[in-house]
Enzyme design. Sequence first.
Site, PDB file in Angstrom:
ATOM      1  N   ARG A  72      32.135  32.702   7.101  1.00  0.00           N
ATOM      2  CA  ARG A  72      32.174  33.475   5.860  1.00  0.00           C
ATOM      3  C   ARG A  72      31.499  34.834   6.032  1.00  0.00           C
ATOM      4  NH1 ARG A  72      31.137  28.157   2.591  1.00  0.00           N
ATOM      5  NH2 ARG A  72      33.102  27.925   1.452  1.00  0.00           N
ATOM      6  N   HIS A  79      20.502  43.098  36.235  1.00  0.00           N
ATOM      7  CA  HIS A  79      20.383  42.734  34.824  1.00  0.00           C
ATOM      8  C   HIS A  79      21.616  43.157  34.022  1.00  0.00           C
ATOM      9  CE1 HIS A  79      16.514  40.955  35.023  1.00  0.00           C
ATOM     10  NE2 HIS A  79      15.854  42.055  35.284  1.00  0.00           N
ATOM     11  N   ARG A 113      10.802  29.357  35.919  1.00  0.00           N
ATOM     12  CA  ARG A 113      10.743  28.676  34.619  1.00  0.00           C
ATOM     13  C   ARG A 113      10.382  27.189  34.708  1.00  0.00           C
ATOM     14  NH1 ARG A 113      16.394  30.165  32.355  1.00  0.00           N
ATOM     15  NH2 ARG A 113      16.851  29.662  34.523  1.00  0.00           N
ATOM     16  N   ARG A 171      11.494  41.337  47.660  1.00  0.00           N
ATOM     17  CA  ARG A 171      12.558  40.713  46.849  1.00  0.00           C
ATOM     18  C   ARG A 171      13.835  41.516  47.057  1.00  0.00           C
ATOM     19  NH1 ARG A 171      11.724  38.191  41.816  1.00  0.00           N
ATOM     20  NH2 ARG A 171      13.696  37.536  40.886  1.00  0.00           N
ATOM     21  N   GLN A 174      15.413  30.172  25.583  1.00  0.00           N
ATOM     22  CA  GLN A 174      15.072  30.439  24.186  1.00  0.00           C
ATOM     23  C   GLN A 174      13.630  30.866  23.983  1.00  0.00           C
ATOM     24  OE1 GLN A 174      16.419  27.374  21.407  1.00  0.00           O
ATOM     25  NE2 GLN A 174      18.107  26.891  22.774  1.00  0.00           N
ATOM     26  N   TYR A 217      16.518  47.018  39.762  1.00  0.00           N
ATOM     27  CA  TYR A 217      15.370  47.889  39.508  1.00  0.00           C
ATOM     28  C   TYR A 217      15.349  49.048  40.523  1.00  0.00           C
ATOM     29  CZ  TYR A 217      13.591  44.510  36.100  1.00  0.00           C
ATOM     30  OH  TYR A 217      13.438  43.695  35.000  1.00  0.00           O
ATOM     31  N   LYS A 270      25.860  22.168  28.932  1.00  0.00           N
ATOM     32  CA  LYS A 270      24.540  21.731  28.469  1.00  0.00           C
ATOM     33  C   LYS A 270      24.148  20.386  29.079  1.00  0.00           C
ATOM     34  CE  LYS A 270      23.817  24.346  24.265  1.00  0.00           C
ATOM     35  NZ  LYS A 270      23.322  24.310  22.878  1.00  0.00           N
ATOM     36  N   GLU A 282      17.543  42.894  41.429  1.00  0.00           N
ATOM     37  CA  GLU A 282      17.864  42.819  39.997  1.00  0.00           C
ATOM     38  C   GLU A 282      18.195  44.172  39.365  1.00  0.00           C
ATOM     39  OE1 GLU A 282      16.772  38.603  40.125  1.00  0.00           O
ATOM     40  OE2 GLU A 282      16.234  40.334  41.294  1.00  0.00           O
TER      41      GLU A 282
END
Length: 675
Positions: A563, A253, A312, A215, A340, A167, A422, A165
Amino acid sequence: MSDYPHLLAPLDLGFTKLKNRVLMGSMHTGLEETQDWNRVAEFYAARARGNVALMVTGGIGPNPEGSVAHGAAMMTSQKDVDNHSIVTDRVHEAGGKIAMQILHAGRYAFSPDCVAPSGIKSPISMFAPKELDAEGIEKQISDIVACASLAKQAGYDGVEIMGSEGYFLNQFLVTHTNKRTDEWGGTYENRMRLPVEVVRRVREAVGHEFIIIYRLSMIDLVPNGSTFEEVVQLAKAVEKAGATIINTGIGWHEARIPTIATSVPRAAFAWVTKKLMGEVSIPVITSNRINTPRVAEDVLADGCADMVSMARPMLADPDFVNKSAAGKADHIAPCIACNQACLDHTFGGKISTCLVNPRACYETELRIEPADTPKSIAVVGAGPAGLSAAITAAERGHQVTLFDRAAEIGGQLNLAKQVAGKEEFWGLVDWYRAMVNLHGVSVKLNTEVSATDLEQFDEVIIATGVVPRDPQIPGQDRDNVVSYIDILNGKITAGTKVAVIGAGGIGFDVSEHLVHDGNSTTTNLPEWMKEWGVTDPESHRSGLAPEGPRPHAPARKVTMLQRKTTKLGKGLGKTTGWIHRASLTMKNVEMIGGVNYEKIDADGLHISFGPSRDNPQLIAADTIVLCAGQLSDRTLADTLEGKGIKCHVIGGADVAAELDAKRAINQGTRLAANL
């Protein structure tokens, strides 16, 4: 016979055995930083009781300069050992195994003291790193080894050495960040010296009967990253140095290619891990967008890996493995990869949780326990707020009746699931339907409820959602003007040139829907790879296609307007907003801010700019879609209050801003937990 024989098969590591092939991947939740070690312990213990074979903690720093930020969790002292022992003891009591991730952030550290192989500033950090000399490199190695030894002392079953990632260790591997000419740079043998030496010395320090996961970044997705030949060379060297398992890392990242967002196809990178299978003799783990037992089983059955990493999904449902083993996959709360409440919280300095499961990381605070006195409860509105309230209340033993004027449950989720990228929302609605049935909620659809209908209930929860805001544009009553609702539910088909009024989350969703017109790359991995410029790292270094992204042509010409003078999409998620903007930019969507809406006529939308209404323009459009925000639908709540009937107002009916499903589900769950 199990539906998932590969997923649930044990894995023998020689000195220890894992009960199945599920790894809970590392996630930085922010829990360790709270110093509430009972809370940390309960988070991991809940997943251990769910029968995850092996868990990996969030990244723990080996020293101050390597920590992700000032105040981030480290393992450097006896006090740290004592604190972490609370966690490992609880996990072992629950029958689980846990490894601690050692994360040295290198130039990604949010600190002026950050260090790296070369003094090259990261594009995602405000601090330029200090280039390490030979003595400084030795200090980093020694600190990582000491960190691993302390982790063993704290009772961890192993460590994961974070080498992907982008690092610290990953930064030494590639010329993108390593410009050194000494023994730690130049040739690949020199550049890979540091991670190999770290693994070798960690193994020497912890002995043979201790899990070491490495990893490894298998596809960097940044310029001048590793070739796959180099990936294989490193994997073999890491195995020889003493690693027990190799875990897959995907992308840095700073890469401008999405890797874990909901628009990424399921198991999108399992093919990368599969390329390493057979090159090493130790187990290999694959990761990224594996979120159902069927996807995991198919990945394993196809020989892509020996284990799957799901991070997750274990936030969404700590009982993922137990439910899979019991043949109750439809009861698993689905990770929809929205980011989120997890990653957005992490990068916003908040405690992570889960949009679908607000109890994640709040296990000691948000308890769902049997009600002392069961009540009759009416919930009006079957969107995410009402569903979460109804299911939680029924789970506690209350008698719940759920009303909705629509023909199906889901509310605005039924619009979201129509948007390209989605598709996971279909599974979320299906899960809500399964939970409503499981917990015995009485559902009354196609029902318009009056205040009189609710007088018989002990408690009334109003979750009636939102109504579109009226933008009050002259000519908006014309036939060429439609609501976002009619576009997303398929009642109206837009023309070839469309103006979208409003650039919040709904405006972006509608624009995405319009440019794809059913052609979603999320369900077509080769097309998704082509669209984002991803290719085989065996053919092209770092997995970047030399021709770059090649998106398919947009289905329509779309112009999105607002706007506000701020950047369009400013309110989108911290970790996903850039993806939405990039996706629409690739589809040639024009984004215009700071406009006045003058009028709509047969030619399209007339706009101007600024208080003096300068530079009048026509946005030629066959269809104008109104996405100009929402207002709370409080009609029923106001009527009840006028009659003196107490009610609880939640979700969009309470606050309409941005149709915040995360807040709505959390609000509904917490209310029902306390009724």
